[in-house]
Design a protein around this motif. Structure first.
Motif, PDB file in Angstrom:
ATOM      1  N   GLU A   1       0.555  -0.824   0.097  1.00  0.00           N
ATOM      2  CA  GLU A   1      -0.132   0.604  -0.261  1.00  0.00           C
ATOM      3  C   GLU A   1       0.800   1.133   0.095  1.00  0.00           C
ATOM      4  O   GLU A   1       1.803   1.318   1.099  1.00  0.00           O
ATOM      5  N   GLU A   2       0.565   2.107  -0.808  1.00  0.00           N
ATOM      6  CA  GLU A   2       1.264   3.203  -0.793  1.00  0.00           C
ATOM      7  C   GLU A   2       0.430   4.927  -0.797  1.00  0.00           C
ATOM      8  O   GLU A   2      -0.302   5.227  -0.782  1.00  0.00           O
ATOM      9  N   GLU A   3       0.621   5.065   0.429  1.00  0.00           N
ATOM     10  CA  GLU A   3      -0.066   6.600   0.628  1.00  0.00           C
ATOM     11  C   GLU A   3       1.614   8.154   0.894  1.00  0.00           C
ATOM     12  O   GLU A   3       2.068   7.761   1.859  1.00  0.00           O
ATOM     13  N   ASN A   4       1.088   8.631   0.233  1.00  0.00           N
ATOM     14  CA  ASN A   4       2.286  10.910   1.094  1.00  0.00           C
ATOM     15  C   ASN A   4       3.473   9.793   1.397  1.00  0.00           C
ATOM     16  O   ASN A   4       4.755  10.223   1.944  1.00  0.00           O
ATOM     17  N   ASN A   5       4.165   9.041  -0.116  1.00  0.00           N
ATOM     18  CA  ASN A   5       5.257   8.960   0.051  1.00  0.00           C
ATOM     19  C   ASN A   5       5.758   7.652   0.922  1.00  0.00           C
ATOM     20  O   ASN A   5       6.888   7.231   0.719  1.00  0.00           O
ATOM     21  N   LEU A   6       4.790   7.119   1.244  1.00  0.00           N
ATOM     22  CA  LEU A   6       5.112   5.811   2.478  1.00  0.00           C
ATOM     23  C   LEU A   6       4.653   5.070   1.657  1.00  0.00           C
ATOM     24  O   LEU A   6       3.574   4.751   1.119  1.00  0.00           O
TER      25      LEU A   6
ATOM     26  N   VAL B   1      10.128   6.368   2.444  1.00  0.00           N
ATOM     27  CA  VAL B   1       9.856   5.396   3.632  1.00  0.00           C
ATOM     28  C   VAL B   1       9.379   4.206   3.739  1.00  0.00           C
ATOM     29  O   VAL B   1       8.317   4.383   2.789  1.00  0.00           O
ATOM     30  N   ILE B   2       9.774   3.315   3.309  1.00  0.00           N
ATOM     31  CA  ILE B   2       9.326   1.828   3.671  1.00  0.00           C
ATOM     32  C   ILE B   2       8.894   0.639   4.740  1.00  0.00           C
ATOM     33  O   ILE B   2       9.817   1.631   5.847  1.00  0.00           O
ATOM     34  N   ILE B   3       8.102   0.906   5.539  1.00  0.00           N
ATOM     35  CA  ILE B   3       7.251   0.279   6.769  1.00  0.00           C
ATOM     36  C   ILE B   3       7.300  -1.125   6.167  1.00  0.00           C
ATOM     37  O   ILE B   3       6.310  -1.467   4.940  1.00  0.00           O
ATOM     38  N   VAL B   4       7.499  -2.511   6.656  1.00  0.00           N
ATOM     39  CA  VAL B   4       7.561  -3.757   7.034  1.00  0.00           C
ATOM     40  C   VAL B   4       6.478  -4.165   7.858  1.00  0.00           C
ATOM     41  O   VAL B   4       6.972  -3.957   9.045  1.00  0.00           O
ATOM     42  N   THR B   5       5.136  -4.774   7.889  1.00  0.00           N
ATOM     43  CA  THR B   5       4.421  -5.332   9.121  1.00  0.00           C
ATOM     44  C   THR B   5       4.371  -6.535   8.291  1.00  0.00           C
ATOM     45  O   THR B   5       4.440  -7.291   7.349  1.00  0.00           O
ATOM     46  N   GLY B   6       3.422  -7.549   9.542  1.00  0.00           N
ATOM     47  CA  GLY B   6       2.387  -8.777   9.169  1.00  0.00           C
ATOM     48  C   GLY B   6       1.112  -8.212   9.470  1.00  0.00           C
ATOM     49  O   GLY B   6       0.537  -7.930  10.070  1.00  0.00           O
ATOM     50  N   SER B   7       0.540  -9.655   8.434  1.00  0.00           N
ATOM     51  CA  SER B   7      -0.901  -9.397   8.076  1.00  0.00           C
ATOM     52  C   SER B   7      -1.091 -10.143  10.142  1.00  0.00           C
ATOM     53  O   SER B   7      -0.753 -11.151  10.749  1.00  0.00           O
TER      54      SER B   7
END
Length: 260
Positions: free
Chosen positions: A9-14, A51-57
């Motif tokens: 998912e991409e939003e506001n440069n993130l 910036v990239i955020i990585v997480t789990g579902s």
């Protein structure tokens, strides 16, 4: 590449990468490692993503380890190849990415999951997170950089205890150890990551790239961190971002970095 085990998912440069294998507690198999490599590479090459955020579902796990069923019958040669390819394609790759990567730890981060989180540039956990390297309970050791990054982050003695006991620590202890930067409620996790990511994205992406390289050099046996810093510092003087940043400061206005 068509993604089966992650979505972006991409939003506001993130950009947020979510590892999506909930039935396996988001365990890393070889397909998922390959998909993550492609996703990180494509996002790193996108000038719009700062910036990239990585997480789990789901609510249970960030990544609850590697998919053991894939390698339970591997030979010595295959085991070495598994670790070498994984480190090259994902763990070392993420650590050296020029786009900042934040791990949003939303539950269990065990084995390869904690190793992925430690490869990120920093970590934020929710209060339900549990972290550990349980590999010795399976007759093996961490193979995706865990024996190297954990001591760097929390010190040799604590890392030895965590690895040798195969035990887990909770989010508060991880914060006390310096393994995570912040502990927040489950509802706050992604918003807090996005807020910090937004603050990062306001700064020079070029300078951040060189800062990442300089910091990482200080943890490499074959590099001189101070020399790397001097070189990166000087290189910044030749960038458009430096010209814009210094001009904006002198003009008492907000900088509009071109990213070059």
């Amino acid at each position: 590449m068509d993604f089966e085990n992650i979505y972006i998912e991409e939003e506001n440069n993130l950009a947020t990468i979510t590892i999506n294998r909930p039935s396996k507690l988001n365990a890393l198999n070889q397909r998922t490692i390959k998909e993550l490599h492609v996703a990180f590479k494509e996002l790193d090459e996108d000038p719009e993503i700062k910036v990239i955020i990585v997480t789990g579902s789901g609510e249970k796990a960030f990544v609850a380890g590697a998919d053991i069923s894939e390698f339970a019958n591997f030979s010595v040669k295959e085991g070495r190849q598994l670790a070498a390819i994984g480190q090259e394609k994902l763990f070392d790759f993420v650590e050296n990415l020029t786009t900042p990567v934040i791990a949003a730890i939303n539950g269990f981060a065990l084995g390869g999951g904690l190793e992925l989180a430690m490869a990120c540039h920093f970590r934020i956990a929710n209060s339900n997170a549990r972290m550990g390297l349980p590999e010795v309970s399976l007759g093996v050791i961490p193979g995706y950089g865990g024996t190297q990054r954990l001591p760097q982050l929390i010190g040799k003695g604590r890392a030895m205890e965590m690895i040798m006991t195969a035990g887990m620590i909770d989010a508060d202890k991880a914060f006390a150890y310096g393994l995570v930067n912040h502990v927040v409620s489950p509802e706050e996790l992604l918003p807090v990551c996005a807020k910090i990511g937004s603050r990062i994205s306001n700064n020079s992406s070029v300078a951040i790239k060189y800062a990442i390289k300089a910091v990482n050099a200080g943890f490499r046996y074959d590099a001189d961190g101070f020399s790397a810093e001097i070189d990166a510092f000087g290189t910044c003087f030749g960038t458009d971002d430096f010209k814009e940043g210094t001009s904006a400061f002198l003009d008492k206005r907000k900088a509009d970095f071109p990213g070059s």
